[in-house]
Design a protein around this motif. Structure first.
Motif, PDB file in Angstrom:
ATOM      1  N   ASN A 125       0.827  -1.206   0.000  1.00 35.57           N
ATOM      2  CA  ASN A 125       0.000   0.000   0.000  1.00 35.57           C
ATOM      3  C   ASN A 125       0.864   1.260   0.000  1.00 35.57           C
ATOM      4  O   ASN A 125       0.564   2.245  -0.683  1.00 35.57           O
ATOM      5  CB  ASN A 125      -0.923  -0.001   1.220  1.00 35.57           C
ATOM      6  N   THR A 148       0.856   3.927  -3.034  1.00 34.30           N
ATOM      7  CA  THR A 148       0.465   5.290  -2.638  1.00 34.30           C
ATOM      8  C   THR A 148       1.492   6.297  -3.111  1.00 34.30           C
ATOM      9  O   THR A 148       1.149   7.389  -3.595  1.00 34.30           O
ATOM     10  CB  THR A 148       0.284   5.378  -1.109  1.00 34.30           C
ATOM     11  N   GLN A 156     -17.112   1.057  -6.980  1.00 35.57           N
ATOM     12  CA  GLN A 156     -16.251   0.825  -5.816  1.00 35.57           C
ATOM     13  C   GLN A 156     -16.940   1.284  -4.544  1.00 35.57           C
ATOM     14  O   GLN A 156     -16.814   0.645  -3.484  1.00 35.57           O
ATOM     15  CB  GLN A 156     -14.925   1.564  -6.005  1.00 35.57           C
ATOM     16  N   GLU A 157     -17.689   2.385  -4.610  1.00 35.23           N
ATOM     17  CA  GLU A 157     -18.462   2.854  -3.454  1.00 35.23           C
ATOM     18  C   GLU A 157     -19.471   1.788  -3.022  1.00 35.23           C
ATOM     19  O   GLU A 157     -19.641   1.519  -1.830  1.00 35.23           O
ATOM     20  CB  GLU A 157     -19.222   4.141  -3.794  1.00 35.23           C
ATOM     21  N   SER A 216     -17.791  -0.969  -1.185  1.00 29.52           N
ATOM     22  CA  SER A 216     -17.481  -0.566   0.195  1.00 29.52           C
ATOM     23  C   SER A 216     -18.732  -0.617   1.064  1.00 29.52           C
ATOM     24  O   SER A 216     -18.671  -1.024   2.234  1.00 29.52           O
ATOM     25  CB  SER A 216     -16.883   0.848   0.216  1.00 29.52           C
ATOM     26  N   PHE A 240     -17.693   7.206   1.089  1.00 27.35           N
ATOM     27  CA  PHE A 240     -16.643   6.336   0.554  1.00 27.35           C
ATOM     28  C   PHE A 240     -16.056   6.872  -0.758  1.00 27.35           C
ATOM     29  O   PHE A 240     -15.199   6.219  -1.356  1.00 27.35           O
ATOM     30  CB  PHE A 240     -17.198   4.924   0.303  1.00 27.35           C
ATOM     31  N   GLU A 299     -14.011   9.399  -1.718  1.00 27.86           N
ATOM     32  CA  GLU A 299     -12.573   9.667  -1.803  1.00 27.86           C
ATOM     33  C   GLU A 299     -11.775   8.369  -1.788  1.00 27.86           C
ATOM     34  O   GLU A 299     -10.850   8.176  -2.591  1.00 27.86           O
ATOM     35  CB  GLU A 299     -12.152  10.563  -0.637  1.00 27.86           C
ATOM     36  N   GLU A 300     -12.143   7.478  -0.869  1.00 24.91           N
ATOM     37  CA  GLU A 300     -11.453   6.180  -0.798  1.00 24.91           C
ATOM     38  C   GLU A 300     -11.656   5.390  -2.087  1.00 24.91           C
ATOM     39  O   GLU A 300     -10.732   4.746  -2.595  1.00 24.91           O
ATOM     40  CB  GLU A 300     -12.000   5.382   0.390  1.00 24.91           C
ATOM     41  N   ARG A 310      -9.495   6.726  -4.902  1.00 22.97           N
ATOM     42  CA  ARG A 310      -8.102   6.356  -4.665  1.00 22.97           C
ATOM     43  C   ARG A 310      -7.884   4.875  -5.006  1.00 22.97           C
ATOM     44  O   ARG A 310      -6.892   4.504  -5.639  1.00 22.97           O
ATOM     45  CB  ARG A 310      -7.740   6.632  -3.205  1.00 22.97           C
ATOM     46  N   THR A 311      -8.822   4.026  -4.596  1.00 25.73           N
ATOM     47  CA  THR A 311      -8.702   2.584  -4.855  1.00 25.73           C
ATOM     48  C   THR A 311      -8.702   2.288  -6.348  1.00 25.73           C
ATOM     49  O   THR A 311      -7.906   1.482  -6.838  1.00 25.73           O
ATOM     50  CB  THR A 311      -9.860   1.825  -4.173  1.00 25.73           C
ATOM     51  N   HIS A 352      -5.383   3.248  -7.869  1.00 24.92           N
ATOM     52  CA  HIS A 352      -4.367   2.244  -7.528  1.00 24.92           C
ATOM     53  C   HIS A 352      -4.512   1.002  -8.405  1.00 24.92           C
ATOM     54  O   HIS A 352      -3.506   0.445  -8.892  1.00 24.92           O
ATOM     55  CB  HIS A 352      -4.478   1.861  -6.054  1.00 24.92           C
TER      56      HIS A 352
END
Length: 433
Positions: A289, A293, A311-312, A315, A348, A350-351, A354-355, A358
């Motif tokens: 990670n 990152t 993705q949201e 989550s 969720f 922002e996460e 980002r996911t 990645h």
């Protein structure tokens, strides 16, 4: 039918599909045959009204929508299959009609697609490397937790209450000499040291004996949920009726055998091995990670909303499973926090963004570095899984879903990628947390 594909904004492609007069007429005839039973016209039996009569009554475009849907459902998947090397769809298209007449129809699908990602530097970077070790204290703590879980309860005799005991009490709470709502109970079971009551309450019950009554003086926290009690002093008159203690099983050979080991030493070794595997997995996950990152700081991609929303939703599903494990329904939790599912899902965003970035970086680097997985490597992983369930590799492979093999192949590639990235960056040991 012919079509054109052109790049559009925000990682989408514009697919314009044009149908010939013959295709359009056939689609309208098909839509008529599928829907004619819905209409009734005086002078005709239900379902037997001619197409031209229905169009006179309801308009020329009566069957256009169904015809368009049929044509799209028939041709769109085939177009995606033909163009699979050019782009990868990641969501449902936005549909519109560009042109429509008896002679021709052009349908436009604006489809979100997997974006390209621009990656800056990915080698020669200073990155934290995480290393977690297992101590004898960690092993003891794990074993004690297991013994706690298997402990038996029994009523304690001839001694005062201690931390970790469960006491059965009556209590009456007062502020300014008056009882307050929710401050009294009878026959309440409280585990001392659990932190279930406001600070100071449980500590003062420690040392009480069965049959004893005592005033417990506490002060409600400033952030207490009841507005009229915030920061106020209170007195609880507590009567203790019963003390129940936990009796942990002895850490002996009998216990070790119950846990599947021949001796205490063998059991401790087994626990250590499990903890070391967990520590190694945590070390690798956190290091990976940290690597991705750092690389992401120099990467850009125009991520379509469809990928973020997907993705949201993933989550949200994980959260729902976590709540279910605790015996809580997601709908009840959302009512408690006063939000709808869509409103809460935005937490969720922002996460999720980002996911997704990645994931795109990992896929791009695997392709750029030409990382693959050989049949021998896949077979080795299959053999490991087969051994874990007591089967022969050949027998086990026959029962595997093709998606399982794809997952194994992908996992091998990702592992190779991070091995490469770790070897080609300046890895600095992270400070212990």
């Amino acid at each position: 039918m012919n079509y054109t594909v052109t790049p559009a904004e925000k990682s989408t492609v514009r697919i314009a599909i044009t149908f010939t007069p013959e295709e359009w007429a056939a689609a309208n005839d098909k839509a008529y045959l599928e829907n004619r039973k819905k209409f009734v016209v005086n002078g005709f039996r239900k379902g037997k009204v001619p197409k031209h009569v229905l169009e006179l009554y309801y308009g020329k475009g009566l069957f256009y929508e169904d015809a368009l849907n049929d044509l799209f459902a028939e041709h769109y998947p085939a177009i995606l299959e033909k163009e699979k090397e050019a782009f990868t769809p990641v969501g449902d298209p936005a549909l519109s009609v560009e042109e429509i007449s008896e002679e021709k129809v052009t349908l436009v699908a604006v489809t979100p697609v997997k974006p390209d990602v621009t990656i800056g530097k990915y080698t020669g970077i200073k990155i934290e490397k995480f290393e977690y070790t297992v101590t004898d204290a960690d092993v003891d703590k794990d074993i004690d937790a297991t013994r706690e879980r298997l402990a038996e309860s029994r009523e304690a005799q001839d001694r005062p209450a201690q931390l970790k005991d469960t006491v059965t009490i009556d209590f009456v709470g007062k502020t300014d000499g008056k009882e307050f709502e929710g401050g009294s109970a009878q026959g309440f079971d409280l585990t001392l040291g659990s932190g279930q009551f406001i600070p100071g309450f449980e500590d003062q019950v420690v040392g009480m004996n069965v049959g004893e009554t005592k005033d417990v003086n506490v002060t409600f926290p400033e952030d207490y949920q009841a507005e009229d009690l915030k920061g106020k002093p209170a007195v609880f008159t507590v009567t203790l009726h019963k003390i129940t203690e936990k009796v942990l099983p002895a850490l002996d050979e009998e216990f070790a055998k119950k846990m599947g080991s021949d001796s205490v030493d063998a059991y401790r070794a087994k626990v250590r091995e499990r903890l070391e595997k967990s520590a190694a997995s945590r070390s690798r996950n956190e290091t990976e990670n940290a690597i991705i990152t750092e690389i992401a700081k120099g990467a850009t991609a125009e991520i379509p909303d469809a990928m973020v929303e997907k993705q949201e939703e993933y989550s949200m599903q994980r959260m729902e499973y976590s709540l279910m494990y605790q015996g809580i329904r997601l709908d009840d939790y959302l009512k408690y926090v006063g939000q709808t599912r869509d409103e809460y899902k935005k937490n969720f965003e922002e996460e999720a963004r980002r996911t997704v970035l990645h994931q795109l970086i990992v896929e791009k680097l695997i392709k750029e570095l030409n990382i693959g997985a050989s049949e021998e490597e896949i077979a080795e992983k299959v053999a490991e899984q087969a051994a874990s369930v007591g089967k022969e590799p050949e027998e086990y492979r026959k029962t595997m879903d093709p998606r399982q093999l794809e997952y194994i192949e992908g996992d091998i590639k990702v592992t190779k990628l991070f091995d490469y990235l770790e070897a080609n960056n300046e890895m600095v040991k992270a400070e212990a947390k």
